[in-house]
Design an enzyme around this catalytic site. Structure first.
Site, PDB file in Angstrom:
ATOM      1  CB  CYS A   5      -0.907   0.030   1.341  1.00 14.40           C
ATOM      2  SG  CYS A   5      -1.774   1.469   1.373  1.00 14.40           S
ATOM      3  CG  ASP A  31      -2.460  14.599  -5.069  1.00 19.00           C
ATOM      4  OD1 ASP A  31      -3.418  14.186  -4.546  1.00 19.00           O
ATOM      5  OD2 ASP A  31      -1.704  14.386  -6.317  1.00 19.00           O
ATOM      6  CG  ASN A  85     -11.907  10.446  -5.955  1.00 17.38           C
ATOM      7  OD1 ASN A  85     -13.142  10.841  -5.991  1.00 17.38           O
ATOM      8  ND2 ASN A  85     -10.906  10.922  -6.140  1.00 17.38           N
ATOM      9  N   GLY A  91     -12.728   6.867 -10.032  1.00 12.73           N
ATOM     10  CA  GLY A  91     -11.412   7.504  -9.949  1.00 12.73           C
ATOM     11  C   GLY A  91     -10.410   7.182  -8.681  1.00 12.73           C
ATOM     12  CB  THR A  93      -5.633   5.874  -8.361  1.00 11.97           C
ATOM     13  OG1 THR A  93      -5.205   6.959  -7.750  1.00 11.97           O
ATOM     14  CG2 THR A  93      -6.326   6.274  -9.679  1.00 11.97           C
ATOM     15  CG  HIS A  96      -4.044   4.241   3.293  1.00  8.85           C
ATOM     16  ND1 HIS A  96      -3.057   3.403   3.886  1.00  8.85           N
ATOM     17  CD2 HIS A  96      -4.627   5.014   4.133  1.00  8.85           C
ATOM     18  CE1 HIS A  96      -2.876   4.127   5.219  1.00  8.85           C
ATOM     19  NE2 HIS A  96      -3.743   5.105   5.090  1.00  8.85           N
ATOM     20  CG  HIS A  98      -6.761   9.418  -0.528  1.00  9.14           C
ATOM     21  ND1 HIS A  98      -6.658   7.748  -0.576  1.00  9.14           N
ATOM     22  CD2 HIS A  98      -6.830  10.185  -1.424  1.00  9.14           C
ATOM     23  CE1 HIS A  98      -6.931   7.770  -1.909  1.00  9.14           C
ATOM     24  NE2 HIS A  98      -7.223   9.123  -2.512  1.00  9.14           N
ATOM     25  CG  HIS A 100      -8.294  14.113  -3.112  1.00  8.12           C
ATOM     26  ND1 HIS A 100      -7.453  14.214  -3.973  1.00  8.12           N
ATOM     27  CD2 HIS A 100      -9.031  12.775  -3.224  1.00  8.12           C
ATOM     28  CE1 HIS A 100      -7.229  13.130  -4.538  1.00  8.12           C
ATOM     29  NE2 HIS A 100      -8.139  12.316  -4.102  1.00  8.12           N
TER      30      HIS A 100
END
Ligand code: 5GP
Ligand code: ZN
Length: 112
Positions: A5, A31, A85, A91, A93, A96, A98, A100
């Protein structure tokens, strides 16, 4: 730590990142492909795949939101967008969970 991961590796320090905030349960880092002047990812130190998964662990879910708040407070951010997401179909990807956290430009509503 989950095998293979990326964000567990970032939490562990095994993959480099530009860390901008951390507390007992979360870290936030920039990011790698920013979509706004401020674009950070807030992640729990503990591995959960997505927001639906972390919701089964209310303590970690609350800690994740507290991490978002902590980062925003540290930056003096009052206006920001938070995106989770969930699923490859929209989307996601990195599996784990998160948040944004985006800020610093106009954001339309509804999102595109
Ligand atoms: P998702 O599409 O899963 O919601 O978001 C994953 C985010 O992780 C993307 O915005 C992508 O730019 C970011 N990302 C992917 N790999 C890395 C990396 O190695 N380092 C950092 N800092 N961000 C990454
Ligand atoms: Zn992980």
């Amino acid at each position: 730590m989950a095998d293979d991961c990326l964000f567990c590796k970032i939490v562990a320090g095994d993959v480099p990142s530009t860390k901008v905030y951390e507390d007992e349960h979360t870290i936030a880092f920039q990011d790698i492909n920013p979509q706004a002047p401020t674009h950070v990812l807030v992640v729990p130190r503990e591995h959960h795949t997505d927001v639906a998964d972390v919701a089964r662990d209310p303590h970690t879910a609350a800690a994740l939101l507290a991490g978002v708040r902590g980062f925003a407070a540290q930056q003096g951010l009052t206006d920001f967008r938070t995106v989770f997401n969930t699923g490859a179909g929209v989307g996601q990807t990195v599996f784990h969970v998160h948040a944004h956290v985006l800020a610093g430009r106009p954001f339309g509503w509804p999102p595109g």
